[in-house]
Design a protein around this motif. Structure first.
Motif, PDB file in Angstrom:
ATOM      1  N   ASN A  27       0.806  -1.221   0.000  1.00 24.28           N
ATOM      2  CA  ASN A  27       0.000   0.000   0.000  1.00 24.28           C
ATOM      3  C   ASN A  27       0.840   1.272   0.000  1.00 24.28           C
ATOM      4  OD1 ASN A  27      -2.412  -1.627   0.281  1.00 24.28           O
ATOM      5  ND2 ASN A  27      -1.850  -1.863   2.438  1.00 24.28           N
ATOM      6  N   SER A  28       2.036   1.160  -0.611  1.00 28.38           N
ATOM      7  CA  SER A  28       2.884   2.341  -0.736  1.00 28.38           C
ATOM      8  C   SER A  28       3.461   2.387  -2.146  1.00 28.38           C
ATOM      9  CB  SER A  28       4.014   2.320   0.298  1.00 28.38           C
ATOM     10  OG  SER A  28       4.920   1.267   0.029  1.00 28.38           O
ATOM     11  N   THR A  29       4.052   3.529  -2.489  1.00 25.71           N
ATOM     12  CA  THR A  29       4.639   3.706  -3.813  1.00 25.71           C
ATOM     13  C   THR A  29       5.878   4.577  -3.683  1.00 25.71           C
ATOM     14  OG1 THR A  29       4.149   4.281  -6.113  1.00 25.71           O
ATOM     15  CG2 THR A  29       3.321   5.783  -4.409  1.00 25.71           C
ATOM     16  N   SER A  30       6.624   4.689  -4.779  1.00 27.22           N
ATOM     17  CA  SER A  30       7.806   5.548  -4.809  1.00 27.22           C
ATOM     18  C   SER A  30       7.982   6.067  -6.221  1.00 27.22           C
ATOM     19  CB  SER A  30       9.059   4.766  -4.381  1.00 27.22           C
ATOM     20  OG  SER A  30       9.320   3.733  -5.334  1.00 27.22           O
ATOM     21  N   MET A  31       8.796   7.074  -6.361  1.00 26.04           N
ATOM     22  CA  MET A  31       9.118   7.576  -7.699  1.00 26.04           C
ATOM     23  C   MET A  31      10.118   6.630  -8.368  1.00 26.04           C
ATOM     24  SD  MET A  31       9.470  11.671  -6.961  1.00 26.04           S
ATOM     25  CE  MET A  31       9.732  11.994  -8.716  1.00 26.04           C
ATOM     26  N   ILE A  68       6.298   5.907  -0.002  1.00 24.55           N
ATOM     27  CA  ILE A  68       5.300   6.653   0.756  1.00 24.55           C
ATOM     28  C   ILE A  68       3.932   6.016   0.554  1.00 24.55           C
ATOM     29  CG2 ILE A  68       6.557   8.837   0.749  1.00 24.55           C
ATOM     30  CD1 ILE A  68       4.907   9.695  -1.655  1.00 24.55           C
ATOM     31  N   CYS A  69       3.080   6.178   1.543  1.00 20.15           N
ATOM     32  CA  CYS A  69       1.763   5.533   1.524  1.00 20.15           C
ATOM     33  C   CYS A  69       0.903   6.060   0.381  1.00 20.15           C
ATOM     34  CB  CYS A  69       1.042   5.768   2.844  1.00 20.15           C
ATOM     35  SG  CYS A  69       1.855   5.004   4.270  1.00 20.15           S
ATOM     36  N   PHE A  79      -4.300   5.706   2.414  1.00 23.46           N
ATOM     37  CA  PHE A  79      -3.529   4.971   3.419  1.00 23.46           C
ATOM     38  C   PHE A  79      -2.638   5.941   4.187  1.00 23.46           C
ATOM     39  CE2 PHE A  79      -4.716   1.850   0.329  1.00 23.46           C
ATOM     40  CZ  PHE A  79      -4.879   0.668   1.025  1.00 23.46           C
ATOM     41  N   SER A  80      -2.313   5.579   5.407  1.00 22.49           N
ATOM     42  CA  SER A  80      -1.474   6.433   6.238  1.00 22.49           C
ATOM     43  C   SER A  80      -0.527   5.560   7.051  1.00 22.49           C
ATOM     44  CB  SER A  80      -2.343   7.275   7.169  1.00 22.49           C
ATOM     45  OG  SER A  80      -1.545   8.114   7.974  1.00 22.49           O
ATOM     46  N   GLY A 111       1.721   9.873   0.437  1.00 18.56           N
ATOM     47  CA  GLY A 111       2.536  10.482   1.484  1.00 18.56           C
ATOM     48  C   GLY A 111       2.280   9.782   2.798  1.00 18.56           C
ATOM     49  N   ASN A 112       3.004  10.186   3.805  1.00 16.77           N
ATOM     50  CA  ASN A 112       2.886   9.545   5.108  1.00 16.77           C
ATOM     51  C   ASN A 112       2.129  10.402   6.119  1.00 16.77           C
ATOM     52  OD1 ASN A 112       4.313   7.337   4.127  1.00 16.77           O
ATOM     53  ND2 ASN A 112       6.293   8.217   4.698  1.00 16.77           N
ATOM     54  N   ALA A 113       1.476  11.431   5.612  1.00 16.44           N
ATOM     55  CA  ALA A 113       0.704  12.299   6.498  1.00 16.44           C
ATOM     56  C   ALA A 113      -0.504  11.548   7.055  1.00 16.44           C
ATOM     57  CB  ALA A 113       0.248  13.541   5.738  1.00 16.44           C
TER      58      ALA A 113
END
Length: 301
Positions: free
Chosen positions: A73-77, A87-88, A92-93, A113-115
């Motif tokens: 449930n996260s991704t990246s560039m 980052i989420c 998702f957080s 993001g992780n906010a």
């Protein structure tokens, strides 16, 4: 003879060192293109072409290893060089530095993001994992006013006389005729209270018991009840605080009379005062014209 610097190599007898392929490096003094290995964020065979890690993956050291997928449930560039680049996803957080978890019901998160997830506006709700404020829908008993942009989600309470039994932006429903509802934010039709016996409303959407009007033939003995007009009286209008008397010379023996036509003329030989349910007989051996209003109308035969 000088040693080739890092990122370059040379074979025996070279007057220049050769640069490694783009996004690759090598130790100082390297002797072969096979010494060129992909940098962090890139992957490929030693001495070959280095491709950027695809979005959603990362690689944190030099070498030919494959890129590592980000945690669930996260991704990246593309070209990410560390797990911290993951980052989420939206919806998702990350809690306390752990894995990415669904936004709780009643919250949303619209970008990666992780906010923290954002709470829905007041008086609205969403399903877990929501990704936009438009996923927040007005609770039962609340609606979005007309001319309000949906993204503002200004859910306001249904007014008295109305209710809403669904989640979403539907309009509040007016209470049926002959019912009323004094409360805000009602969530079902059972909030609409039936008027007292012998009372009706002007239309739908009654907001208080004052919307309930006693029908003709009845009168308000209080704001909460209707009484029948007694014999000798009538009421041709709704919502009256008293009944009208039959005129002198007439009578009515019926309850809840709704028109003056219920008052009948006293026959000859009888008379009545105003508001009588019976005509009074003249004295013996006396008579009076029909419709007489007083004993003085009785004359000897």
């Amino acid at each position: 003879c000088k040693s080739c610097p890092a990122g370059k190599y040379s074979r025996e007898g070279q007057h220049l060192c050769t640069q490694c392929n783009i996004n690759a490096t090598s130790p100082a003094g390297s002797t072969s293109i096979a010494d060129c290995i992909c940098q962090p964020g890139f992957s490929g065979p030693n001495g070959g072409h280095c491709s950027a890690c695809s979005a959603g993956t990362y690689k944190d050291k030099n070498g030919s290893e494959a890129c590592t997928a980000c945690f669930d449930n996260s991704t990246s560039m593309a070209g990410s060089q560390a797990v911290t680049a993951c980052i989420c996803n939206a919806g998702f957080s990350q809690k306390n530095g752990g894995n990415c978890t669904l936004c709780d019901a009643g919250k949303y998160k619209f970008d990666a993001g992780n906010a923290d997830c954002t709470p829905c506006p007041n008086n609205s709700q969403s399903v877990a994992g929501s990704t936009a404020v438009t996923d927040c829908r007005c609770n039962s008993g609340y609606t979005v006013p007309h001319n309000t942009a949906n993204h503002d989600m200004a859910c306001t309470a249904c007014l008295p006389g109305r209710y809403k039994d669904t989640i979403g932006s539907a309009n509040c429903t007016e209470c049926m005729r002959n019912t009323y509802n004094p409360d805000h934010a009602s969530i079902n039709a059972s909030a609409c209270i039936q008027c007292m016996d012998h009372a009706v409303t002007e239309g739908v959407g009654g907001e208080s018991i004052r919307a309930c009007m006693c029908v003709s033939g009845f009168w308000h003995d209080s704001i909460e009840s209707c009484q029948a007009c007694r014999p000798g009286t009538f009421n041709s209008e709704r919502n009256q605080s008293q009944c009208s008397n039959c005129s002198a010379g007439t009578y009515s023996g019926v309850y809840n009379a709704s028109a003056a036509s219920a008052c009948k003329s006293c026959p000859a030989g009888k008379y009545s005062r105003e508001g009588q349910h019976l005509c009074t007989q003249c004295n013996i051996n006396a008579t009076s014209p029909a419709g007489s209003t007083s004993i003085a109308d009785c004359i000897c035969q």
